[in-house]
Design an enzyme around this catalytic site. Structure first.
Site, short mmCIF file in Angstrom:
data_model
loop_
_atom_site.label_atom_id
_atom_site.label_comp_id
_atom_site.label_asym_id
_atom_site.label_seq_id
_atom_site.Cartn_x
_atom_site.Cartn_y
_atom_site.Cartn_z
N HIS A 223 -46.26 -0.18 -14.58
CA HIS A 223 -47.27 0.83 -14.19
C HIS A 223 -46.99 2.10 -15.01
CE1 HIS A 223 -50.26 2.78 -11.85
NE2 HIS A 223 -49.70 2.81 -10.65
N HIS A 262 -53.84 -4.91 -19.13
CA HIS A 262 -54.24 -4.19 -17.92
C HIS A 262 -54.84 -5.19 -16.96
CE1 HIS A 262 -56.29 -1.31 -15.31
NE2 HIS A 262 -55.48 -0.40 -15.82
N ASP A 314 -51.35 4.40 -21.47
CA ASP A 314 -49.96 4.77 -21.75
C ASP A 314 -49.58 4.63 -23.22
OD1 ASP A 314 -49.29 5.53 -19.17
OD2 ASP A 314 -48.78 3.49 -18.56
#
Ligand SMILES: CC(=O)SCCNC(=O)CCNC(=O)[C@H](O)C(C)(C)COP(=O)(O)OP(=O)(O)OC[C@H]1O[C@@H](n2cnc3c(N)ncnc32)[C@H](O)[C@@H]1OP(=O)(O)O
Ligand SMILES: O=C([O-])CC(=O)C(=O)O
Length: 369
Positions: A223, A262, A314
């Site tokens: 995450h 994802h 990210d």
């Protein structure tokens, strides 16, 4: 009900709750935040606007924005005891754990801790959001043997946050890029951390507990922790060819490459990552050195070709923070600080219309004797 019929590993695709806060609209390929497209918001609005939208349900007008900025600044200072507790933590403590500890300590200062009304919950959320830049930066600083730094209320919320991180006032462009990273990170429907916070809130537990659980969830590298992992990976080499080789070796060893894939956007790039990629281009142009961008693009090509996987936020947020001079251990705490706006909105929504989360299991143990 036969529990095995309803079992979905990782709860993939399972609807966990009703919400009016946000939706990853995969058909229209948009991230819907209370009826607004997140990417559109990132081009036109600020993180403070997002905070207002998430907590109040609509975008602020000029005077509402001004009042909000004042309110956040009025809460900039953190009780001295929080700093003292941070000073007592072992030196190898991660800043995320410092942040989690500080939020827990704040619970003890809340004289209305048992009040879950919407109005008190909202005031609590604004207070926490005001305190988070100092909590975040000073957790890191104290744990790294540095003096705590004081917020500068003359600067905007995001400019102050970046100033506290780097020790210098950001340029207008740096402030805009950092602010848009906070806006993009602020809310994303039902990731693990949001689910965690709603599960905790559903027992009638308080906002501090629900947020502390969310920090722990976000720390993991599947995450939020992925942004730090991406930067460590990029730092393992300083050339495009070196990075390509590193990625290939990792893939040969069947390692997961952080910043890719994802649960919801498996077949295309996370739209938020595209915005951060553009910011990275601009920062590289300003520096006159495109190496980091070229390394990231080479990694992107390899993952598309070898695995059919695309970057998530990210992957591009990490090199943007690097270019802005943010120390790596602050990447995930910054993600949390920003996400706290969305998390508070979810905790308030859960308290306002609560049903305890309590699922069942598919039992794989021994039969009763
Ligand atoms: C802002 C955020 O929090 S975004 C998420 C940040 N996290 C990361 O970047 C960590 C790397 N990514 C991942 O681990 C995953 O893509 C997750 C956790 C984000 C999603 O996980 P899931 O939906 O459970 O997908 P899962 O992990 O089962 O992956 C499906 C397949 O794609 C592969 N895969 C998924 N992501 C990656 C990756 N980053 N690198 C290599 N292979 C991957 C898996 O190995 C799996 O292959 P298999 O079917 O051959 O076993
Ligand atoms: O949606 C998710 O599962 C993870 C994510 O991208 C986020 O929290 O921003």
């Amino acid at each position: 009900m036969k529990t095995e019929e309803t079992f979905v590993p990782g709860l993939k695709g399972v609807i966990a709750c009703e919400t009016g806060i946000s939706l990853l609209d995969t058909e229209r390929e948009k991230i819907n935040i209370r009826g607004h497209d997140l990417i559109d918001l990132s081009q036109k609005k600020t993180y403070a606007d997002m905070v207002y939208l998430l907590l109040e349900g609509s975008l602020p007008d000029d005077s509402e924005r001004e009042k909000l900025e004042k309110k956040l600044k009025a809460h900039y200072d953190v009780p001295a005891n929080v700093t003292e507790v941070l000073e007592m933590l072992p030196e190898h403590t991660h800043a995320m754990d410092g942040q989690r500890t500080a939020i827990s300590v704040l619970a003890g200062y809340d004289e209305r801790i048992d009040d879950r009304s919407t109005s008190v919950n909202k005031e609590r959320a604004y207070e926490l959001l005001g305190q988070l830049p100092a909590i975040t930066v000073n957790s890191y600083r104290i744990l790294h043997g540095k003096e705590p730094v004081k917020p500068n209320p003359e600067l905007s919320y995001s400019a102050n946050f970046l100033y506290m991180i780097t020790g210098k006032e950001p340029t207008e462009r740096e402030e805009e890029i950092f602010d848009s990273s906070l806006l993009l990170y602020s809310e994303h429907e039902m990731p693990n951390s949001t689910f965690t916070s709603r599960v905790i809130a559903s027992t009638n537990s308080d906002m501090y507990g629900a947020l502390s659980g969310a920090v722990a969830s976000l720390k993991g590298n599947l995450h939020g922790g992925a942004n730090e992992a991406v930067m460590h990976m990029l730092k393992e080499t300083d050339s495009v060819s070196g990075f390509e080789q590193l990625m290939k070796t990792k893939l040969e060893k069947k390692e997961k490459i952080m910043g890719f894939g994802h649960r919801v956007y498996m077949n295309r790039m996370d739209p938020r990552a595209l915005v951060m990629k553009e910011s990275l281009k601009q920062l590289c142009d300003i520096k006159g050195d495109n190496t980091l961008l070229e390394m990231c693009e080479a990694g992107e090509d390899i993952m598309k070709e070898e695995k059919g996987l695309y970057p998530n936020l990210d992957y591009y947020a990490a090199p943007v923070y690097w270019m802005l001079g943010v120390p790596i251990p602050l990447y995930t705490p910054i993600f949390f600080s920003s996400r706290a706006a969305g998390l508070c909105a979810h905790i308030i929504e859960q308290h306002d219309n609560n049903r305890l989360f309590r699922p069942r299991v598919k039992y794989t143990g021994k039969e009763l004797e």
